[in-house]
Write an enzyme that holds these catalytic residues in place. Structure first.
Site, PDB file in Angstrom:
ATOM      1  N   SER A  12       0.808  -1.225   0.000  1.00  0.00           N
ATOM      2  CA  SER A  12       0.000   0.000   0.000  1.00  0.00           C
ATOM      3  C   SER A  12       0.835   1.267   0.000  1.00  0.00           C
ATOM      4  CB  SER A  12      -0.944   0.013   1.206  1.00  0.00           C
ATOM      5  OG  SER A  12      -0.206   0.034   2.420  1.00  0.00           O
ATOM      6  N   SER A 135      15.935  -5.136   3.544  1.00  0.00           N
ATOM      7  CA  SER A 135      16.565  -4.804   4.812  1.00  0.00           C
ATOM      8  C   SER A 135      16.893  -3.318   4.790  1.00  0.00           C
ATOM      9  CB  SER A 135      17.813  -5.671   5.033  1.00  0.00           C
ATOM     10  OG  SER A 135      18.397  -5.402   6.292  1.00  0.00           O
ATOM     11  N   TYR A 149      15.250  -1.486  16.054  1.00  0.00           N
ATOM     12  CA  TYR A 149      15.179  -1.580  14.591  1.00  0.00           C
ATOM     13  C   TYR A 149      16.369  -2.369  14.071  1.00  0.00           C
ATOM     14  CZ  TYR A 149      14.819  -0.087   9.709  1.00  0.00           C
ATOM     15  OH  TYR A 149      14.712  -0.058   8.338  1.00  0.00           O
ATOM     16  N   SER A 152      15.995  -6.086  14.707  1.00  0.00           N
ATOM     17  CA  SER A 152      15.121  -6.775  13.753  1.00  0.00           C
ATOM     18  C   SER A 152      15.818  -6.995  12.421  1.00  0.00           C
ATOM     19  CB  SER A 152      13.822  -5.976  13.553  1.00  0.00           C
ATOM     20  OG  SER A 152      14.042  -4.761  12.837  1.00  0.00           O
ATOM     21  N   LYS A 153      16.612  -6.015  11.973  1.00  0.00           N
ATOM     22  CA  LYS A 153      17.248  -6.114  10.667  1.00  0.00           C
ATOM     23  C   LYS A 153      18.520  -6.964  10.697  1.00  0.00           C
ATOM     24  CE  LYS A 153      14.249  -3.800   8.264  1.00  0.00           C
ATOM     25  NZ  LYS A 153      13.426  -4.485   7.237  1.00  0.00           N
TER      26      LYS A 153
END
Length: 276
Positions: A12, A135, A149, A152-153
Site C-alpha cells: 500500500s 533490509s 530496529y 530486527s534487521k
C-alpha cells in the site's frame, strides 16, 4: 522478457507500492498483501486480474501461511517473493514499551521469517524462484537510538544469509536489499518512537527524536530508481547476495565492515591461544 508473478508484502505504500506499480505497468502479475484492502482500490480498478490482493498482518503467523498457500493455489506459480512489510522503531532502548518491542520484532523479523518459511515448499516444488528480503544498511551498521530496529534487521539478515545456503540446492536465489534513506513515508509516516527520557537529552540516542522530526533534511534516495534496481536484480544469475542502494548506504556499510574487521583481525594470536 518472460512476465513473472510476484508476491509482495506491504504494497500500500513505500517500496512495496512503487514496486507494484512498476510491475503492473510492465504487464507482470502481482500478488500483494495489505492491512487495508481499500487502499488498493485505484490500482485494482486499473489493472484487474493482474493484481491479486489479500488482507494480511504479517505478525499473524497462521494468516501468513494461509495467504501464501492461497496465493500459490490460485495463481499457480509465483516466481518472486518480496519481503517488504516493515517499519522503523527509534529511541533509547529503555524508553521503548514492551508492546513496541514485541510488535517491531514480530513484524520485521518473525513476520519475514514466516513468509519465507511458508513460501519455501512451494518454490521447491515448482523447481526454483527468487526471494528478495528488504533490509537496510542498518542491518549491518548500527547507531544509537535504533537498537530495536537494528535488532530486527540484523536478525533477518542472519536468517536470510543462512537461507541462501539452505535454498541454493533447489535453484532458489536469495538477495538482501540494502537501501539507504529514500523519499518514502518510512521516516515521516510509519516510523514510531519511544518516550523521550530526560537522561538522554543531548546524547546520540536522544537526538534521534529531533532527527525524525526535521523535515528540512530529506533523504537522497529516489524510491523509483531503487525499485527499478530491485526488479532488475531478479534477472541476475546467480542472485546477488546483497544489493546496495544509495550512496549513504554504501558509505555506511563500508565503514561498518572495515571497523568490524579492524576490531578483530589483530586478535589472531590471542584467539588461537584458547585452542586445546
Amino acid at each position: 522478457m518472460t512476465n513473472r508473478t510476484w508476491f509482495i508484502t506491504g504494497v500500500s505504500s513505500g517500496f512495496g507500492r512503487h514496486m507494484t506499480e512498476q510491475l503492473l505497468e510492465r504487464g507482470e502479475r502481482v500478488a500483494g498483501t495489505v492491512r487495508k484492502l481499500d487502499s488498493m482500490n485505484g490500482l485494482k480498478a486499473r489493472y484487474g486480474t493482474l493484481l491479486w490482493l489479500a488482507q494480511l498482518d504479517v505478525t499473524d503467523t497462521a494468516a501468513v501461511r494461509s495467504v501464501v498457500n492461497r496465493a500459490f493455489s490460485e495463481l499457480g506459480r509465483i516466481d518472486v517473493i518480496v519481503n517488504n512489510a516493515g517499519y522503523g522503531l527509534f529511541g533509547a532502548a529503555e524508553g521503548l514499551s514492551e508492546e513496541q518491542i514485541d510488535h517491531e520484532l514480530a513484524t520485521n523479523l518473525v513476520g519475514s521469517i514466516q513468509v519465507i518459511r511458508a513460501a519455501t515448499p512451494h518454490l521447491r516444488s515448482q523447481g526454483g524462484g527468487r526471494i528478495l528480503q528488504i533490509s537496510t544498511y542498518g542491518g549491518q551498521a548500527a547507531g544509537a537510538g535504533g537498537s530495536l530496529y537494528h535488532a530486527s534487521k540484523w536478525g533477518i539478515e542472519g536468517f536470510t544469509e543462512a537461507m541462501m545456503q539452505e535454498l541454493a540446492p533447489f535453484n532458489i536465489g536469495v538477495t538482501i536489499i540494502e537501501p539507504g534513506g529514500a523519499r518514502t513515508g518510512f521516516r515521516f509516516g510509519s516510523a514510531q518512537v519511544g518516550a523521550k527520557l530526560p537522561a538522554y537529552e543531548g546524547t546520540p540516542a536522544g537526538r534521534v527524536h529531533a532527527f525524525l522530526e526535521d523535515r528540512s533534511r530529506l533523504p537522497n534516495g529516489d524510491p523509483v530508481r531503487m525499485v527499478q534496481r530491485m526488479i532488475a536484480s531478479v534477472d541476475q544469475t546467480p542472485a546477488p547476495k546483497r544489493l546496495v542502494l544509495g550512496s549513504d548506504s554504501y558509505a555506511a556499510l563500508v565503514k561498518a565492515l572495515k571497523e568490524r574487521l579492524a576490531d578483530i583481525e589483530h586478535q589472531a594470536e590471542s584467539a588461537a591461544s584458547t585452542d586445546i
